[in-house]
Scaffold this motif. Structure first.
Motif, short mmCIF file in Angstrom:
data_model
loop_
_atom_site.label_atom_id
_atom_site.label_comp_id
_atom_site.label_asym_id
_atom_site.label_seq_id
_atom_site.Cartn_x
_atom_site.Cartn_y
_atom_site.Cartn_z
N MET A 1 0.83 -1.21 0.00
CA MET A 1 0.00 0.00 0.00
C MET A 1 0.86 1.26 0.00
N LEU A 2 1.95 1.25 0.78
CA LEU A 2 2.82 2.43 0.80
C LEU A 2 3.50 2.65 -0.54
N LEU A 3 3.89 1.56 -1.22
CA LEU A 3 4.49 1.69 -2.55
C LEU A 3 3.49 2.25 -3.56
N VAL A 4 2.24 1.78 -3.50
CA VAL A 4 1.21 2.29 -4.40
C VAL A 4 0.96 3.77 -4.14
N ILE A 5 0.89 4.16 -2.87
CA ILE A 5 0.67 5.57 -2.54
C ILE A 5 1.84 6.43 -3.00
N ALA A 6 3.07 5.95 -2.77
CA ALA A 6 4.25 6.70 -3.21
C ALA A 6 4.25 6.87 -4.73
N PHE A 7 3.89 5.81 -5.45
CA PHE A 7 3.83 5.89 -6.91
C PHE A 7 2.75 6.89 -7.35
N ALA A 8 1.62 6.90 -6.64
CA ALA A 8 0.55 7.84 -6.99
C ALA A 8 1.00 9.28 -6.80
N PHE A 9 1.76 9.55 -5.74
CA PHE A 9 2.25 10.91 -5.54
C PHE A 9 3.32 11.29 -6.56
N TYR A 10 4.01 10.29 -7.10
CA TYR A 10 5.07 10.57 -8.08
C TYR A 10 4.52 10.75 -9.50
N LEU A 11 3.28 10.36 -9.73
CA LEU A 11 2.72 10.35 -11.09
C LEU A 11 2.88 11.66 -11.86
N PRO A 12 2.72 12.84 -11.25
CA PRO A 12 2.87 14.08 -12.05
C PRO A 12 4.23 14.20 -12.72
N TYR A 13 5.25 13.56 -12.16
CA TYR A 13 6.60 13.67 -12.71
C TYR A 13 7.01 12.42 -13.50
N LEU A 14 6.07 11.53 -13.75
CA LEU A 14 6.38 10.29 -14.47
C LEU A 14 6.77 10.62 -15.91
N ASN A 15 8.03 10.41 -16.23
CA ASN A 15 8.52 10.74 -17.56
C ASN A 15 9.59 9.76 -18.01
N ILE A 16 9.43 8.50 -17.59
CA ILE A 16 10.39 7.46 -17.92
C ILE A 16 9.74 6.49 -18.90
N LEU A 17 10.38 6.30 -20.03
CA LEU A 17 9.85 5.37 -21.03
C LEU A 17 9.96 3.94 -20.51
N PRO A 18 9.01 3.07 -20.81
CA PRO A 18 7.81 3.30 -21.64
C PRO A 18 6.61 3.82 -20.85
N PHE A 19 6.78 4.03 -19.52
CA PHE A 19 5.65 4.43 -18.69
C PHE A 19 5.14 5.82 -19.04
N ALA A 20 6.01 6.66 -19.63
CA ALA A 20 5.61 8.02 -19.95
C ALA A 20 4.51 8.08 -21.00
N TYR A 21 4.27 6.98 -21.71
CA TYR A 21 3.24 6.98 -22.75
C TYR A 21 1.83 7.09 -22.17
N ILE A 22 1.69 6.93 -20.87
CA ILE A 22 0.36 7.09 -20.28
C ILE A 22 0.00 8.57 -20.10
N ARG A 23 0.97 9.45 -20.23
CA ARG A 23 0.71 10.88 -20.04
C ARG A 23 -0.24 11.40 -21.12
N THR A 24 -0.98 12.44 -20.77
CA THR A 24 -1.96 13.02 -21.70
C THR A 24 -1.43 14.25 -22.42
N ASP A 25 -0.19 14.66 -22.15
CA ASP A 25 0.36 15.86 -22.77
C ASP A 25 1.46 15.54 -23.77
N LEU A 26 1.38 14.37 -24.40
CA LEU A 26 2.42 13.98 -25.35
C LEU A 26 2.26 14.68 -26.69
N THR A 27 1.07 15.18 -26.98
CA THR A 27 0.82 15.89 -28.24
C THR A 27 0.45 17.34 -27.94
#
Length: 379
Positions: free
Chosen positions: A29-55
């Motif tokens: 649960m703590l890992l999931v919460i930490a990942f959720a707080f990190y999501l705004p800065y997620l910019n590592i491929l291939p995970f960055a493809y989930i971002r909505t500002d790629l175009t």
């Protein structure tokens, strides 16, 4: 056969989680919460493809995350009403609007109410109700509205209750559109206050540019609400809601005060809806009636039903999918209604219990399927 296997796999996964050591569950649960707080800065491929500002036409990633979490708060509240108590509320957007308008009417210096108070008591033009005071006001207004709506209508059931709540949502929106002296009518209210915080680079800490701060605030509130909702679900009140949902007449025979517990569910759901509306209005810093159309109520209900009515995490998944996917694939905006309709029909045919149903609901659907098969065999 596939539905049976899905149910067995879901039960097995749930049992493994329940029997896992507490240390392991807390670590996950703590890992999931930490990942959720990190999501705004997620910019590592291939995970960055989930971002909505790629175009160039994409939406701001942090703002989309904030909206997802706000709708998740809505889903948690509506899951109490629909998933636990079994009350079909099609006017939930009314409570969402009440929360947004409460903080705007009492906290904005552009509000006709605040301006009237300034004139009546000789206050400065910069005076308004502090944001910290607007929070309990918004919660109280939504709570009272839930009680006022629920008291005369919760004796109705099924379609009749759905029609009444649908009318309530539209009444709230039309009332705010027509009350020029309170809500500024169709023009709406600008300058909605934001939570206090230190200024950075001459801007307020919570501003329209740094959306990740709004996301973190909403996420912290969501985590707290999930904890409280889970505790409530497994309490005496939660068990009473489940009994009412299954068979209200049988629950009444066993001594469960159906009306009282249904009113509690309505009031609690209204409170969470108002809190979500408060966050939305404050982040936008502008509130107007057309932001609370009736189709938003249908979207809220679809989140809970598609995700899994009665399961908090299913409702969260439904809110995520129905908020994120349209933003991620904006280039297919013309096909969005068609895709949404096809997905809704497919889920209702293939997974009527929802994508992540509660174990109790999964067993209910399986029992009904067996009853239908037996009845067909007898014929």
């Amino acid at each position: 056969m596939s539905q049976i296997l899905d149910a067995v796999r879901g039960l097995a996964l749930g049992e493994r989680w329940n029997h896992a050591p507490k240390v392991v569950r807390w670590a996950v649960m703590l890992l999931v919460i930490a990942f959720a707080f990190y999501l705004p800065y997620l910019n590592i491929l291939p995970f960055a493809y989930i971002r909505t500002d790629l175009t160039a036409s994409g939406s701001d990633w942090a703002s989309v995350l904030f909206l997802i979490v706000v709708y998740m708060i809505v889903a948690v509240g509506l899951n109490v009403v629909i998933g636990l108590a079994g009350l079909l509320d099609l006017g939930y957007v009314g409570f969402y609007a009440l929360g947004a308008y409460s903080v705007a009417i009492f906290g904005s210096t552009n509000s006709p109410v605040v301006q009237a108070l300034q004139s009546r008591f000789g206050l400065s033009e910069d005076w308004a109700v502090p944001f910290a005071v607007c929070i309990p006001i918004a919660i109280l207004v939504s709570l009272v509205a839930g009680v006022i709506l629920g008291a005369p209508t919760l004796r109705l059931r099924g379609d009749y209750l759905a029609i009444v709540t649908l009318g309530f949502g539209e009444i709230i929106r039309i009332t705010f559109r027509n009350l020029d002296g309170i809500s500024n009518g169709a023009a709406g209210i600008t300058g909605v206050p934001v939570p206090p915080g230190p200024e950075t680079d001459g801007r307020a800490f919570f501003n329209t540019i740094d959306a990740e701060r709004w996301y973190w605030l909403a996420l912290a509130i969501l985590i707290l609400l999930i904890f409280l909702a889970r505790r409530l679900e497994h309490s005496r009140v939660g068990r009473a809601w489940l009994a009412i949902r299954e068979d209200e007449d049988a629950a009444a025979v066993m001594g469960v005060a159906g009306f009282k517990f249904k009113l509690w569910a309505f009031a609690i759901g209204a409170t969470l809806g108002g809190l979500a509306g408060l966050l939305f209005g404050s982040k936008q810093q502008y509130v107007e009636p057309n932001a609370f159309m009736v189709n938003l109520s249908f979207l809220f209900v679809a989140m809970v039903v598609i995700g899994g009515s009665g399961n908090i995490f299913g409702a969260l998944l439904g809110a995520f999918l129905l908020t994120y996917l349209p933003e991620r694939f904006r280039e297919f905006v013309d096909w969005r209604p068609f895709a949404f309709g096809v997905a809704l029909v497919a889920v209702m045919i293939l997974r009527p219990q929802g994508l992540v149903p509660s174990r109790r609901r999964a067993r209910e659907f399986e029992d009904r399927r067996h009853e239908a098969e037996e009845a067909a065999a007898d014929v």
